[in-house]
Design a protein around this motif. Structure first.
Motif, mmCIF file in Angstrom:
data_model
loop_
_atom_site.group_PDB
_atom_site.id
_atom_site.type_symbol
_atom_site.label_atom_id
_atom_site.label_comp_id
_atom_site.label_asym_id
_atom_site.label_seq_id
_atom_site.Cartn_x
_atom_site.Cartn_y
_atom_site.Cartn_z
ATOM 1 N N ALA A 106 0.804 -1.306 -0.108
ATOM 2 C CA ALA A 106 -0.009 0.014 0.013
ATOM 3 C C ALA A 106 0.867 1.182 0.199
ATOM 4 N N GLU A 107 2.143 1.051 0.148
ATOM 5 C CA GLU A 107 3.244 2.194 0.046
ATOM 6 C C GLU A 107 2.711 3.412 -1.098
ATOM 7 N N ASP A 108 2.441 2.985 -2.395
ATOM 8 C CA ASP A 108 1.950 4.046 -3.230
ATOM 9 C C ASP A 108 0.614 4.409 -3.241
ATOM 10 N N ARG A 109 -0.032 4.135 -2.125
ATOM 11 C CA ARG A 109 -1.528 4.680 -1.881
ATOM 12 C C ARG A 109 -1.624 5.573 -0.800
ATOM 13 N N PHE A 110 -0.306 5.785 -0.223
ATOM 14 C CA PHE A 110 -0.478 6.448 1.084
ATOM 15 C C PHE A 110 0.402 7.663 0.629
ATOM 16 N N HIS A 111 -0.452 8.988 1.157
ATOM 17 C CA HIS A 111 0.220 10.414 0.915
ATOM 18 C C HIS A 111 0.248 11.238 2.293
ATOM 19 N N LEU A 112 1.443 11.634 2.729
ATOM 20 C CA LEU A 112 1.673 12.188 3.842
ATOM 21 C C LEU A 112 1.854 13.743 3.445
ATOM 22 N N VAL A 113 1.263 14.558 4.331
ATOM 23 C CA VAL A 113 1.213 16.023 4.326
ATOM 24 C C VAL A 113 1.861 16.569 5.648
ATOM 25 N N LEU A 114 2.873 17.147 5.734
ATOM 26 C CA LEU A 114 3.397 17.824 7.046
ATOM 27 C C LEU A 114 2.597 19.085 7.272
ATOM 28 N N SER A 115 1.798 19.311 7.779
ATOM 29 C CA SER A 115 0.949 20.601 8.056
ATOM 30 C C SER A 115 0.237 20.768 9.323
ATOM 31 N N ASP A 116 -0.307 21.892 9.739
ATOM 32 C CA ASP A 116 -1.288 22.010 10.598
ATOM 33 C C ASP A 116 -2.491 21.675 9.757
ATOM 34 N N ALA A 117 -3.496 20.994 10.131
ATOM 35 C CA ALA A 117 -4.764 20.881 9.421
ATOM 36 C C ALA A 117 -5.794 21.992 9.300
ATOM 37 N N MET A 118 -5.553 23.149 10.314
ATOM 38 C CA MET A 118 -6.481 24.175 10.263
ATOM 39 C C MET A 118 -5.792 25.002 9.018
ATOM 40 N N LYS A 119 -4.653 24.704 8.424
ATOM 41 C CA LYS A 119 -4.070 25.682 7.570
ATOM 42 C C LYS A 119 -3.960 25.026 6.183
ATOM 43 N N VAL A 120 -4.178 23.828 6.251
ATOM 44 C CA VAL A 120 -4.260 23.115 4.843
ATOM 45 C C VAL A 120 -5.479 23.494 3.730
ATOM 46 N N MET A 121 -4.761 23.821 2.692
ATOM 47 C CA MET A 121 -5.685 24.605 1.564
ATOM 48 C C MET A 121 -5.853 23.456 0.453
ATOM 49 N N GLU A 122 -4.798 22.537 0.134
ATOM 50 C CA GLU A 122 -4.528 21.727 -0.905
ATOM 51 C C GLU A 122 -4.090 20.485 -0.514
ATOM 52 N N LEU A 123 -4.550 19.490 -1.200
ATOM 53 C CA LEU A 123 -3.848 18.166 -0.855
ATOM 54 C C LEU A 123 -3.669 17.438 -2.385
ATOM 55 N N PRO A 124 -2.576 16.582 -1.965
ATOM 56 C CA PRO A 124 -2.123 15.740 -3.199
ATOM 57 C C PRO A 124 -3.002 15.068 -3.900
#
Length: 293
Positions: A106-124
């Motif tokens: 499942a490695e290629d199905r996992f996407h990590l975003v290092l961020s504060d969720a309150m500031k996230v405006m876009e995702l991969p």
């Protein structure tokens, strides 16, 4: 220590208490109250959460605060892909390694975003579902922020402080009905989906957790903006013991203007905010901000 199972016919293993503590020790992490970190250490609880979320195998799931990866592994078993948003850089650095070890396929199905969720405006990848064990102190603003900025989120399940779960799912007329209840209703329907005990976490919190399931619906049809409607909601509950005429006086500019807006909206000025549903607040905002051609 539980070992990953390479037999695809077997039930995929999940992190247990010993695994969680070992992972935390490897990276020198101690759960902090500041970040509201309480890691789930019970596989059956993870399976319960994933099942209750009703995830379709074609979906991309957004997980906030994956921590050491307990829920992440369960979500990877159920969804097409998982986007995890983690604020702690130390935890975030360990997550891909945990996924590789426990779910190598499942490695290629996992996407990590290092961020504060309150500031996230876009995702991969655009998510269609939200499933998360949210820190108690930021649960409501995180949910509202994500629903506002990611319209593709059609449903989800969040684990929050049990009292917060009750507030999010409360209906008009209830003593616990308030700002979270009404603002959440702008985005869809919320319902209480269960209670989680304290002993499935490390460290164990002093209160129970609640599961809240939501299904997105279109906002009420209105020419008023979301900001205008939410301003009425904030004003109405800032002084919830007062009548709406009194509570909305500052928002409207005067008690007389507040009464005019309420009457125009078909609402009794002596009523209190807790009796109105989202449509009532929409009508009040419309009365204060009439449509202009």
């Amino acid at each position: 220590m539980t070992e990953p199972n390479s037999d695809p016919a077997a039930v995929a293993p999940l992190l247990g208490a010993a695994d969680i503590r070992r992972l935390a020790e490897e990276i020198g992490v101690r759960p902090t109250k500041t970040l509201g970190q309480n890691f789930v250490i019970d596989g059956n609880t993870i399976r319960r959460i994933v099942a209750a979320a009703g995830i379709d195998p074609s979906e991309t799931v957004l997980e906030v605060g994956p921590g050491l990866g307990s829920l992440t592994l369960g979500l990877l078993d159920a969804a097409k892909s998982v986007v995890a948003v983690e604020i702690d850089p130390v935890l975030a650095a360990k997550l891909p390694e945990t996924v590789r070890r426990w779910r190598p396929d499942a490695e290629d199905r996992f996407h990590l975003v290092l961020s504060d969720a309150m500031k996230v405006m876009e995702l991969p990848v655009e998510p269609t579902a939200l499933v998360a064990n949210l820190p108690y102190n930021v649960a409501v603003p995180v949910v509202l922020h994500l629903l506002q900025h990611f319209p593709g989120l059609q449903h989800g399940l969040v684990m929050v402080q049990d009292e917060v779960a009750d507030r999010l799912a409360a209906k008009p007329g209830s003593k616990i009905y308030g700002v979270p209840s009404v603002k959440a209703a702008w985005y869809g329907t919320m319902r209480k989906a269960g209670v989680i005990g304290m002993n499935v976490f490390w460290p164990a919190p002093k209160i129970h957790s609640g599961l809240v399931a939501f299904t997105r619906q279109d906002p009420p049809a209105t020419h008023a903006t979301r900001e205008q409607v939410f301003a009425v909601i904030d004003a109405a509950f800032a002084q919830r013991r007062k009548t709406l005429r009194a509570a909305l006086a500052s928002w409207a500019g005067s008690a007389a203007e507040a009464e005019r807006c309420l009457v125009a909206a078909g609402i009794d000025p002596t009523a209190r905010g807790e009796v109105l549903d989202i449509s009532g607040y929409v009508r009040i905002a419309e009365a204060r901000h009439p449509e202009t051609s």
